[in-house]
Scaffold this motif. Sequence first.
Motif, PDB file in Angstrom:
ATOM      1  N   LEU A  78      69.584 -18.329 -48.697  1.00  0.00           N
ATOM      2  CA  LEU A  78      69.695 -19.244 -49.826  1.00  0.00           C
ATOM      3  C   LEU A  78      69.213 -20.639 -49.448  1.00  0.00           C
ATOM      4  CD1 LEU A  78      70.663 -19.874 -52.716  1.00  0.00           C
ATOM      5  CD2 LEU A  78      72.930 -20.325 -51.761  1.00  0.00           C
ATOM      6  N   GLU A  79      69.633 -21.144 -48.295  1.00  0.00           N
ATOM      7  CA  GLU A  79      69.231 -22.493 -47.903  1.00  0.00           C
ATOM      8  C   GLU A  79      67.745 -22.564 -47.559  1.00  0.00           C
ATOM      9  OE1 GLU A  79      71.565 -25.002 -45.523  1.00  0.00           O
ATOM     10  OE2 GLU A  79      73.479 -24.067 -46.021  1.00  0.00           O
ATOM     11  N   LEU A  80      67.231 -21.538 -46.887  1.00  0.00           N
ATOM     12  CA  LEU A  80      65.803 -21.537 -46.557  1.00  0.00           C
ATOM     13  C   LEU A  80      64.953 -21.505 -47.825  1.00  0.00           C
ATOM     14  CD1 LEU A  80      65.351 -19.213 -43.417  1.00  0.00           C
ATOM     15  CD2 LEU A  80      65.743 -21.677 -43.524  1.00  0.00           C
ATOM     16  N   ILE A  96      67.204 -30.179 -58.660  1.00  0.00           N
ATOM     17  CA  ILE A  96      67.592 -28.967 -59.374  1.00  0.00           C
ATOM     18  C   ILE A  96      68.735 -29.245 -60.337  1.00  0.00           C
ATOM     19  CG2 ILE A  96      69.278 -28.221 -57.637  1.00  0.00           C
ATOM     20  CD1 ILE A  96      68.363 -25.355 -58.099  1.00  0.00           C
ATOM     21  N   SER A  97      69.601 -30.175 -59.975  1.00  0.00           N
ATOM     22  CA  SER A  97      70.702 -30.620 -60.840  1.00  0.00           C
ATOM     23  C   SER A  97      71.173 -31.960 -60.290  1.00  0.00           C
ATOM     24  CB  SER A  97      71.845 -29.607 -60.841  1.00  0.00           C
ATOM     25  OG  SER A  97      72.871 -29.997 -61.723  1.00  0.00           O
ATOM     26  N   PRO A  98      70.613 -33.059 -60.787  1.00  0.00           N
ATOM     27  CA  PRO A  98      70.823 -34.383 -60.167  1.00  0.00           C
ATOM     28  C   PRO A  98      72.270 -34.794 -59.977  1.00  0.00           C
ATOM     29  CG  PRO A  98      69.041 -34.486 -61.769  1.00  0.00           C
ATOM     30  CD  PRO A  98      69.649 -33.118 -61.908  1.00  0.00           C
ATOM     31  N   VAL A  99      73.179 -34.294 -60.794  1.00  0.00           N
ATOM     32  CA  VAL A  99      74.574 -34.693 -60.666  1.00  0.00           C
ATOM     33  C   VAL A  99      75.166 -34.226 -59.334  1.00  0.00           C
ATOM     34  CG1 VAL A  99      75.621 -32.631 -61.700  1.00  0.00           C
ATOM     35  CG2 VAL A  99      76.725 -34.864 -61.988  1.00  0.00           C
ATOM     36  N   PHE A 100      74.526 -33.236 -58.699  1.00  0.00           N
ATOM     37  CA  PHE A 100      75.028 -32.695 -57.436  1.00  0.00           C
ATOM     38  C   PHE A 100      74.349 -33.314 -56.212  1.00  0.00           C
ATOM     39  CE2 PHE A 100      76.243 -29.342 -60.390  1.00  0.00           C
ATOM     40  CZ  PHE A 100      77.526 -29.027 -59.952  1.00  0.00           C
ATOM     41  N   LYS A 101      73.612 -34.385 -56.408  1.00  0.00           N
ATOM     42  CA  LYS A 101      72.911 -34.995 -55.284  1.00  0.00           C
ATOM     43  C   LYS A 101      73.872 -35.493 -54.211  1.00  0.00           C
ATOM     44  CE  LYS A 101      69.152 -38.240 -54.302  1.00  0.00           C
ATOM     45  NZ  LYS A 101      68.234 -39.247 -54.874  1.00  0.00           N
ATOM     46  N   LEU A 294      75.691 -20.546 -37.611  1.00  0.00           N
ATOM     47  CA  LEU A 294      74.383 -20.508 -38.256  1.00  0.00           C
ATOM     48  C   LEU A 294      73.945 -21.884 -38.757  1.00  0.00           C
ATOM     49  CD1 LEU A 294      74.571 -17.168 -40.291  1.00  0.00           C
ATOM     50  CD2 LEU A 294      73.218 -17.637 -38.243  1.00  0.00           C
ATOM     51  N   GLY A 295      74.857 -22.858 -38.763  1.00  0.00           N
ATOM     52  CA  GLY A 295      74.490 -24.209 -39.178  1.00  0.00           C
ATOM     53  C   GLY A 295      74.344 -24.380 -40.674  1.00  0.00           C
ATOM     54  N   CYS A 296      75.058 -23.578 -41.447  1.00  0.00           N
ATOM     55  CA  CYS A 296      74.989 -23.703 -42.899  1.00  0.00           C
ATOM     56  C   CYS A 296      75.659 -25.010 -43.341  1.00  0.00           C
ATOM     57  CB  CYS A 296      75.684 -22.521 -43.571  1.00  0.00           C
ATOM     58  SG  CYS A 296      74.916 -20.923 -43.204  1.00  0.00           S
ATOM     59  N   ALA A 297      75.113 -25.611 -44.382  1.00  0.00           N
ATOM     60  CA  ALA A 297      75.645 -26.818 -45.026  1.00  0.00           C
ATOM     61  C   ALA A 297      75.461 -28.079 -44.191  1.00  0.00           C
ATOM     62  CB  ALA A 297      77.132 -26.652 -45.381  1.00  0.00           C
ATOM     63  N   TRP A 298      74.717 -27.999 -43.083  1.00  0.00           N
ATOM     64  CA  TRP A 298      74.418 -29.203 -42.308  1.00  0.00           C
ATOM     65  C   TRP A 298      73.215 -29.948 -42.887  1.00  0.00           C
ATOM     66  CZ3 TRP A 298      74.858 -28.150 -36.313  1.00  0.00           C
ATOM     67  CH2 TRP A 298      76.129 -27.631 -36.032  1.00  0.00           C
ATOM     68  N   GLY A 299      72.411 -29.254 -43.673  1.00  0.00           N
ATOM     69  CA  GLY A 299      71.180 -29.832 -44.198  1.00  0.00           C
ATOM     70  C   GLY A 299      69.969 -29.496 -43.355  1.00  0.00           C
ATOM     71  N   GLY A 300      70.192 -28.997 -42.139  1.00  0.00           N
ATOM     72  CA  GLY A 300      69.081 -28.705 -41.236  1.00  0.00           C
ATOM     73  C   GLY A 300      68.225 -27.548 -41.696  1.00  0.00           C
ATOM     74  N   ILE A 464      80.118 -25.531 -53.075  1.00  0.00           N
ATOM     75  CA  ILE A 464      79.593 -26.271 -54.229  1.00  0.00           C
ATOM     76  C   ILE A 464      78.102 -26.001 -54.396  1.00  0.00           C
ATOM     77  CG2 ILE A 464      79.149 -28.589 -55.124  1.00  0.00           C
ATOM     78  CD1 ILE A 464      81.772 -29.477 -53.902  1.00  0.00           C
ATOM     79  N   MET A 465      77.382 -25.852 -53.286  1.00  0.00           N
ATOM     80  CA  MET A 465      75.959 -25.554 -53.372  1.00  0.00           C
ATOM     81  C   MET A 465      75.727 -24.219 -54.068  1.00  0.00           C
ATOM     82  SD  MET A 465      73.119 -25.292 -50.319  1.00  0.00           S
ATOM     83  CE  MET A 465      73.858 -23.795 -49.650  1.00  0.00           C
ATOM     84  N   CYS A 466      76.531 -23.198 -53.716  1.00  0.00           N
ATOM     85  CA  CYS A 466      76.409 -21.892 -54.363  1.00  0.00           C
ATOM     86  C   CYS A 466      76.703 -21.993 -55.856  1.00  0.00           C
ATOM     87  CB  CYS A 466      77.366 -20.893 -53.717  1.00  0.00           C
ATOM     88  SG  CYS A 466      76.901 -20.365 -52.050  1.00  0.00           S
ATOM     89  N   VAL A 467      77.740 -22.746 -56.219  1.00  0.00           N
ATOM     90  CA  VAL A 467      78.103 -22.908 -57.626  1.00  0.00           C
ATOM     91  C   VAL A 467      76.984 -23.605 -58.390  1.00  0.00           C
ATOM     92  CG1 VAL A 467      79.690 -24.062 -59.205  1.00  0.00           C
ATOM     93  CG2 VAL A 467      80.582 -22.893 -57.188  1.00  0.00           C
ATOM     94  N   CYS A 468      76.412 -24.636 -57.787  1.00  0.00           N
ATOM     95  CA  CYS A 468      75.345 -25.380 -58.453  1.00  0.00           C
ATOM     96  C   CYS A 468      74.133 -24.503 -58.715  1.00  0.00           C
ATOM     97  CB  CYS A 468      74.957 -26.592 -57.604  1.00  0.00           C
ATOM     98  SG  CYS A 468      73.477 -27.447 -58.189  1.00  0.00           S
TER      99      CYS A 468
END
Length: 649
Positions: A78-80, A96-101, A294-300, A464-468
């Motif tokens: 998903l992140e890739l 993709i949805s600015p409110v979630f920036k 796996l480094g998920c949600a780090w932004g990397g 939250i990323m999955c929900v968005c």
Amino acid sequence: MEKVKNGAVPGEPVKKDENSRRGNWGNQIEFVLTSVGYAVGLGNVWRFPYLCYRNGGGAFMLPYLIMLVFCGIPLFFLELSFGQFASQGCLGVWKISPVFKGVGYGMMVVSTYIGIYYNVVICISFYYFFQSMTHLLPWTYCNNPWNTPDCSGVFSSNFTTRLANVSTSLVEGVTEVVNRTKRTSPSEEYWKHYVLNISDGIGNFGEVRLPLLGCLALSWFVVFLCLIRGVKSSGKVVYFTATFPYVVLTILFIRGITLEGAVNGIKYYLTPQWHKVLDAKVWGDAASQIFYSLGCAWGGLITMASYNKFHNNCFRDSIIISITNCATSVYAGFVIFSILGFMAHNLNVPVSEVADHGPGLAFVAYPEALTLLPISPLWSLLFFFMLILLGLGTQFCLLETLVTAVVDEIGTDWIIRNKTVVTLSVAVIGFLLGVPLTTRAGIYWLLLMDNYAASFSLVIISCIMCVCVMYVYGHKQYFKDVEMMLGFPPPLFFKVCWRFISPVIISCIMIFTVIQYKPITYNDYVFPNWSLYIGFCMAMSSVLCIPIYALYKISRSPGATFRERLKFSCRPHPKWGPALREHRTGRYAPLASEETVETRPLKDKEELNEEPKEEAKEEETERKDDISLTIQGSNGSTNTTHNSPNPSA
């Protein structure tokens, strides 16, 4: 544009950079190696083996693999795909949805915290590496100025004498076992009293440890040099930094399994205790380890994928990288426990007495075990060089995540041309923020950041990323985006995981983290409450970015009511989609290019002018928010800057 089955575009390898403004990886191997280096870090060596033996040995593999399949690989994919589709870093993708920036800002905060203390661990590894350049490791004996009377080394005369007295009587033997169980090893005293010169508490900083400060400066300098040209330079470095640790692991593994007692250590590591599979804590540990390693949600992951070519098969990459990461964890367990088994055999104690995790394993238990080997400085050099490379692989991506976010957000030609200046600035700031961690109280702050700054906040961000993506933007829309990018839709299994299974598992991890929470300790030291409050503030600082930015965005959105503003701020930004015009096909195709407007009849032009007023107002708002337009002297033109009745206040 014609695509082949695997998503590749004919003739694409001929291009050097598909995105000439932003740049791409030199080739796909560089991306895979960089991602492997990012995911495979210190935790694979000093955390997974400990969790495995503590949670049922081989039985732990079952929940670990299940969590990998249902949570790890889907989130990785998903992140890739998210970053690759938009060709933007962890801030830009939230068009993709600015409110979630705010989620992107939260990722930046997390990466900042991790980058600060991670490089301190690397600097300590550098220090041990340099100290290993001797004929005798300095933590071998107890006859050094920093040792205490409680020190009991394997080779010390004091220990040998007492060991010889074990055979005199059963009582003396039992006493000796107790003494050895409670002994203070020379490696532990070297770590505490010489390397750290540790203070009596987190509030007593003391002086800066100059050797560590010098190694910290070296660590940041190495990271900066490797990223001086962004992914162009780091992509070449990873050919060595991502592969050589496996060479070292293999050398240490071959040496380890040839030692007496190694089999006992490996048995202790792998012997299944199937009754523990029914323990909820085991499943919670498995899910947490998969998620964090796996480094998920780090932004990397989003950042690294953003430099891929648009039609790269990131589905294949996500499976390869995820499996490689987990296989490395299992392999490292053999390396660690073969040596620890040898150490336990020499000390005549159970493996559990010498097993440890985290800094205790890397800088106390394992170094002591290395002193028992012939040519111990050689093995010590190899081990700490491996730790340095593992740390650098992750640190490259952390720094690049921050730099890319800044450059993408500002987006001017000047900032893109001078990206090296941004990289240097971030490295200098990171070094200065890491200086307090080189004081005598530094280890306390390092552990505090490790346990709080990057813990449950990552789980919240990922959820939250999955929900968005799946529910606010819409799963059908995203599935079409992935199909347009790869040439085939996501497999049904991943669709189900993204929508249902993975969010449920993430929520369970969050609940498990809260239920299992215990105040942090370091050996016998209990952290004071005020320090725990600081830890919670660090954890919440990344999470609070989400509601704060959401409220800001809603307040700046057009609409008469809160509901209208919220609805508008959740819509995808007009610029959301593929970054390059050649890839903006289908529903992302421009509604009115200049050529089309010139040839259209007047009626069509009038229809184009009948767009909702809210859309035009949002465009004006976004232009005011664009940081690139706030830089004076920019003469870049825009095509919709007319009719602006309200000057900026």
